[in-house]
Design an enzyme around this catalytic site. Sequence first.
Site, PDB file in Angstrom:
ATOM      1  N   ASP A 202       0.829  -1.209   0.000  1.00  0.00           N
ATOM      2  CA  ASP A 202       0.000   0.000   0.000  1.00  0.00           C
ATOM      3  C   ASP A 202       0.864   1.260   0.000  1.00  0.00           C
ATOM      4  OD1 ASP A 202      -2.338   1.412  -0.008  1.00  0.00           O
ATOM      5  OD2 ASP A 202      -2.743   1.181   2.131  1.00  0.00           O
TER       6      ASP A 202
ATOM      7  N   HIS B 273       2.616   3.187  -8.941  1.00  0.00           N
ATOM      8  CA  HIS B 273       2.435   1.759  -9.205  1.00  0.00           C
ATOM      9  C   HIS B 273       3.656   1.190  -9.956  1.00  0.00           C
ATOM     10  CE1 HIS B 273      -1.510   2.009  -7.610  1.00  0.00           C
ATOM     11  NE2 HIS B 273      -2.045   2.663  -8.616  1.00  0.00           N
TER      12      HIS B 273
ATOM     13  N   LEU C  40      11.489 -20.245  -4.110  1.00  0.00           N
ATOM     14  CA  LEU C  40      10.355 -19.441  -3.653  1.00  0.00           C
ATOM     15  C   LEU C  40       9.102 -19.617  -4.529  1.00  0.00           C
ATOM     16  CD1 LEU C  40       9.496 -16.885  -1.882  1.00  0.00           C
ATOM     17  CD2 LEU C  40      10.209 -15.570  -3.877  1.00  0.00           C
TER      18      LEU C  40
HETATM   19  C1  FPP Z   1      -2.009   0.166  -3.232  1.00  0.00           C
HETATM   20  O1  FPP Z   1      -1.521   1.478  -3.322  1.00  0.00           O
HETATM   21  C2  FPP Z   1      -1.519  -0.593  -4.323  1.00  0.00           C
HETATM   22  C3  FPP Z   1      -2.300  -1.206  -5.258  1.00  0.00           C
HETATM   23  C4  FPP Z   1      -3.768  -1.156  -5.310  1.00  0.00           C
HETATM   24  C5  FPP Z   1      -1.702  -1.945  -6.325  1.00  0.00           C
HETATM   25  C6  FPP Z   1      -0.431  -2.634  -5.973  1.00  0.00           C
HETATM   26  C7  FPP Z   1       0.316  -2.817  -7.197  1.00  0.00           C
HETATM   27  C8  FPP Z   1       1.659  -2.798  -7.316  1.00  0.00           C
HETATM   28  C9  FPP Z   1       2.595  -2.640  -6.202  1.00  0.00           C
HETATM   29  C10 FPP Z   1       2.264  -2.952  -8.611  1.00  0.00           C
HETATM   30  C11 FPP Z   1       1.556  -3.910  -9.426  1.00  0.00           C
HETATM   31  C12 FPP Z   1       2.019  -5.282  -9.224  1.00  0.00           C
HETATM   32  C13 FPP Z   1       1.650  -6.215 -10.106  1.00  0.00           C
HETATM   33  C14 FPP Z   1       2.233  -7.574 -10.047  1.00  0.00           C
HETATM   34  C15 FPP Z   1       0.681  -5.876 -11.149  1.00  0.00           C
HETATM   35  P1  FPP Z   1      -2.583   2.637  -3.441  1.00  0.00           P
HETATM   36  O2  FPP Z   1      -2.775   2.917  -4.878  1.00  0.00           O
HETATM   37  O3  FPP Z   1      -3.828   2.271  -2.713  1.00  0.00           O
HETATM   38  O4  FPP Z   1      -1.845   3.801  -2.737  1.00  0.00           O
HETATM   39  P2  FPP Z   1      -2.506   4.948  -1.824  1.00  0.00           P
HETATM   40  O5  FPP Z   1      -3.116   4.253  -0.634  1.00  0.00           O
HETATM   41  O6  FPP Z   1      -1.339   5.794  -1.457  1.00  0.00           O
HETATM   42  O7  FPP Z   1      -3.518   5.642  -2.684  1.00  0.00           O
END
Ligand code: FPP
Length: 241
Positions: free
Chosen positions: A16, A33, A127
């Site tokens: 997150d 992302h 892994l």
């Molecule tokens: C949460 O951050 C993250 C996500 C919803 C997506 C996680 C994705 C990645 C780390 C990269 C993608 C990985 C793959 C394998 C596709 P947020 O967007 O909720 O951040 P915020 O809380 O700061 O808004």
Amino acid sequence: MSSQNHIPRHVAIIMDGNGRWASERGLPRSAGHKAGIDALRRAVTCAQDMDVECLTIYSFSTENWSRPKAEVAFLLALLKRFIRQDVADLHSKGVRIRVIGAREDLEPSLVRMLNDAEQLTEANTQLTLVVAFNYGSQQEILRATQKLAHDVAAGRLAPNDITMAHIEANLETAPMPPVDLLIRTGGEERISNFLLWQCAYAEFIFLRQYWPDFDAVLFEKAVATYQSRERRFGGLKAKSA
Ligand code: FPP
């Protein structure tokens, strides 16, 4: 002294804070992302170096469809790019890839890529990287319950014979071990419909750092904190796994 200084067999991560990482830098959320993919690569390397057996990452939840269309499209494209760019390298390092979540909602070309990645890496014994995509734990438990209800209706199983092992065997994470350590970055302290059953006795570590800043130092620190905790599994004495 803690009775356990072993490495967690199964680590789960809620990645997150990508959006906040990006906005603090005046960048679009997509940049967060993208940077999150680099952090994911670091996490995989580190998990392998530490001899973790399973690393499950929450990359897209069933609730994430409610984000703006463009962001959803970006995350789907990012998964495709990750599979395209990283699978060969992960395969050469002996990483097994598994994908959990409702695949039927995804476009056929993506489903094919996910199936191919799983098939290619199936025999790998290092892994296991479990990518939770379009995943929701309550939905997973619901599906397991429906499968068991079918077995009961068909006369293959008596209601009173249903055990926890039956439920576990019908979860998508079967036959992986339960989660030992759950790490969530980004400062929030909740589980957000991630591996609810599998985390029954997990140790939780919440980090204020945003996911794109996650690195080996933070990962090793989290494992050291995990090792310093006494896990009692509902009993009185520490028990080593
Ligand atoms: C949460 O951050 C993250 C996500 C919803 C997506 C996680 C994705 C990645 C780390 C990269 C993608 C990985 C793959 C394998 C596709 P947020 O967007 O909720 O951040 P915020 O809380 O700061 O808004």
